[in-house]
Scaffold this motif. Sequence first.
Motif, PDB file in Angstrom:
ATOM      1  N   GLN A 188      22.621  13.263   9.603  1.00 54.11           N
ATOM      2  CA  GLN A 188      22.130  12.591  10.808  1.00 54.11           C
ATOM      3  C   GLN A 188      23.288  12.129  11.699  1.00 54.11           C
ATOM      4  O   GLN A 188      23.258  12.295  12.921  1.00 54.11           O
ATOM      5  CB  GLN A 188      21.265  11.381  10.433  1.00 54.11           C
ATOM      6  CG  GLN A 188      20.100  11.684   9.496  1.00 54.11           C
ATOM      7  CD  GLN A 188      19.096  12.646  10.082  1.00 54.11           C
ATOM      8  OE1 GLN A 188      19.277  13.865   9.993  1.00 54.11           O
ATOM      9  NE2 GLN A 188      18.055  12.128  10.692  1.00 54.11           N
ATOM     10  N   ILE A 209      24.138  13.333  15.558  1.00 54.76           N
ATOM     11  CA  ILE A 209      24.340  12.392  16.664  1.00 54.76           C
ATOM     12  C   ILE A 209      25.672  12.667  17.356  1.00 54.76           C
ATOM     13  O   ILE A 209      25.743  12.769  18.588  1.00 54.76           O
ATOM     14  CB  ILE A 209      24.296  10.942  16.147  1.00 54.76           C
ATOM     15  CG1 ILE A 209      22.908  10.601  15.617  1.00 54.76           C
ATOM     16  CG2 ILE A 209      24.694   9.952  17.241  1.00 54.76           C
ATOM     17  CD1 ILE A 209      22.868   9.336  14.784  1.00 54.76           C
ATOM     18  N   THR A 242      25.544  16.029  19.247  1.00 54.38           N
ATOM     19  CA  THR A 242      24.732  15.968  20.462  1.00 54.38           C
ATOM     20  C   THR A 242      25.504  15.312  21.600  1.00 54.38           C
ATOM     21  O   THR A 242      25.486  15.798  22.747  1.00 54.38           O
ATOM     22  CB  THR A 242      23.433  15.185  20.189  1.00 54.38           C
ATOM     23  OG1 THR A 242      22.716  15.822  19.132  1.00 54.38           O
ATOM     24  CG2 THR A 242      22.558  15.139  21.421  1.00 54.38           C
ATOM     25  N   LEU A 243      26.205  14.210  21.296  1.00 50.45           N
ATOM     26  CA  LEU A 243      26.984  13.536  22.334  1.00 50.45           C
ATOM     27  C   LEU A 243      28.148  14.392  22.815  1.00 50.45           C
ATOM     28  O   LEU A 243      28.408  14.493  24.023  1.00 50.45           O
ATOM     29  CB  LEU A 243      27.490  12.192  21.799  1.00 50.45           C
ATOM     30  CG  LEU A 243      26.425  11.096  21.644  1.00 50.45           C
ATOM     31  CD1 LEU A 243      27.019   9.882  20.954  1.00 50.45           C
ATOM     32  CD2 LEU A 243      25.838  10.710  23.003  1.00 50.45           C
ATOM     33  N   ALA A 278      23.578  20.429  16.209  1.00 54.72           N
ATOM     34  CA  ALA A 278      23.413  20.026  17.609  1.00 54.72           C
ATOM     35  C   ALA A 278      23.528  21.220  18.546  1.00 54.72           C
ATOM     36  O   ALA A 278      23.089  21.139  19.704  1.00 54.72           O
ATOM     37  CB  ALA A 278      24.445  18.962  17.978  1.00 54.72           C
ATOM     38  N   THR A 323      19.146  13.070  26.015  1.00 54.64           N
ATOM     39  CA  THR A 323      20.254  13.057  25.061  1.00 54.64           C
ATOM     40  C   THR A 323      20.410  11.679  24.430  1.00 54.64           C
ATOM     41  O   THR A 323      20.531  11.535  23.210  1.00 54.64           O
ATOM     42  CB  THR A 323      21.568  13.464  25.751  1.00 54.64           C
ATOM     43  OG1 THR A 323      21.449  14.804  26.232  1.00 54.64           O
ATOM     44  CG2 THR A 323      22.743  13.388  24.781  1.00 54.64           C
ATOM     45  N   ASN A 363      17.395  10.712  22.183  1.00 56.89           N
ATOM     46  CA  ASN A 363      17.464  11.424  20.902  1.00 56.89           C
ATOM     47  C   ASN A 363      18.554  10.845  20.005  1.00 56.89           C
ATOM     48  O   ASN A 363      18.359  10.692  18.791  1.00 56.89           O
ATOM     49  CB  ASN A 363      17.714  12.907  21.141  1.00 56.89           C
ATOM     50  CG  ASN A 363      16.491  13.634  21.660  1.00 56.89           C
ATOM     51  OD1 ASN A 363      15.371  13.165  21.485  1.00 56.89           O
ATOM     52  ND2 ASN A 363      16.687  14.768  22.297  1.00 56.89           N
ATOM     53  N   CYS A 364      19.703  10.527  20.595  1.00 55.33           N
ATOM     54  CA  CYS A 364      20.791   9.958  19.794  1.00 55.33           C
ATOM     55  C   CYS A 364      20.398   8.606  19.202  1.00 55.33           C
ATOM     56  O   CYS A 364      20.657   8.337  18.024  1.00 55.33           O
ATOM     57  CB  CYS A 364      22.055   9.824  20.645  1.00 55.33           C
ATOM     58  SG  CYS A 364      22.885  11.387  20.955  1.00 55.33           S
ATOM     59  N   ALA A 388      19.948   7.769  15.302  1.00 56.58           N
ATOM     60  CA  ALA A 388      20.720   6.649  14.746  1.00 56.58           C
ATOM     61  C   ALA A 388      19.814   5.693  13.982  1.00 56.58           C
ATOM     62  O   ALA A 388      20.205   5.128  12.948  1.00 56.58           O
ATOM     63  CB  ALA A 388      21.454   5.914  15.869  1.00 56.58           C
TER      64      ALA A 388
END
Length: 396
Positions: free
Chosen positions: A53, A57, A60-61, A117, A343, A346-347, A351
């Motif tokens: 996870q 995260i 994705t960032l 991601a 974004t 979702n992050c 989290a």
Amino acid sequence: MNAERPTRILPVIVLSQFAGTSLWFAGNAVLPDLQRELGLAGNAVASITSAVQLGFIAGTLVFAVLAIADRFLPSRVFLACALLGAIANALVIATPALAEPYPAILALRFATGFFLAGIYPVGMRIAAGWYREGLGNALGWLVGALVLGTAFPHLLKGLGQSMPWSTVLASLSIIAAAGGVAMVVLVHDGPYGVKGSKFDPRAVFQIFSSRDLRASAFGYFGHMWELYTFWALVPLLLAGYAAMNGTALNVPAWSFAVIGAGAIGCVAGGYASRTAGSAKVAFAQLSLSGLCCLASPLAFLLPAPFFLAFLVAWGVFVVGDSPQFSALNAANAPKALVGSTLTLVNCIGFAITIPSIALAARLAERLPLEWLFVPVAVGPALGLLATRPLCIRNKQ
């Protein structure tokens, strides 16, 4: 318009998404074997799941800030991430030879999450490049593919319970790599693909200042509090029931059935949203999954067929609201900040899964197994409170 889109496009995207996301729970499927061979702690499921996870995260960032899918062809990004994710997954096979294998396993699971991601969100972007109409239905199938891909490692382990864990991981890596190759060879990028807007972290303020976006985003956060905790601990629930009742269960195969049933909820919810609206469908499914949390102690008193049916129904409801919350977040986001808002939402959502999984793992050491998910119901409850205004206003 359909003449411009070959009939193979959606099936190949769905299968490629399924193949790539099969890496997500690969570590969970072989965890009992790893625990026996390496002497891992009983709460390793929380750490290994959370590592993936965290990687997702971070990935994705990074992908959003660097606009990776804008600077490079999305299908090639998908291929690269499928190959790199497959390599990271396969390298776990070599960790027993290390003096300290557990930190290496966590690092490799983080890397796998990072490259996911470039698989899950990028796969949806590729689909959007082929659809001007009917995208919602296509995305429902893609989320369903994510669910089945997440569950698939359990099926692979269940079909060959005597199969070495290293063979399971190697097979999943080959499948993920094949999915990346299929995407770039058979699909490539569609005619309607557009560049995303520049990532703007200021979008986080929109999440808390916009009434409708706050409602849908907080509903999604409540949903995420339950979702991955349930998925991570399904094998524990099954194994615990079998031990308490002296029942023989193929835990990996039933784990696949329970998690994979969520694909039905995603697709059926997509069709229902056409008439009822996304808010009402999301509210209904979140209500049902929250009730499953509260009713779970009673389920342990049922005969095995009814207990398994209860878990499968829970599996349908627990993720069926996910596409609808995504649709609501996209609809309620400021038009100039849709990409950045999604974004960030979702992050934050992913989290939230980390403390939820950690808390459930800690509670598992203190509570009877049958009561483990009663405290988890706080997530769906808060999500329902947040989403209710959208249902009352009947806006989406």
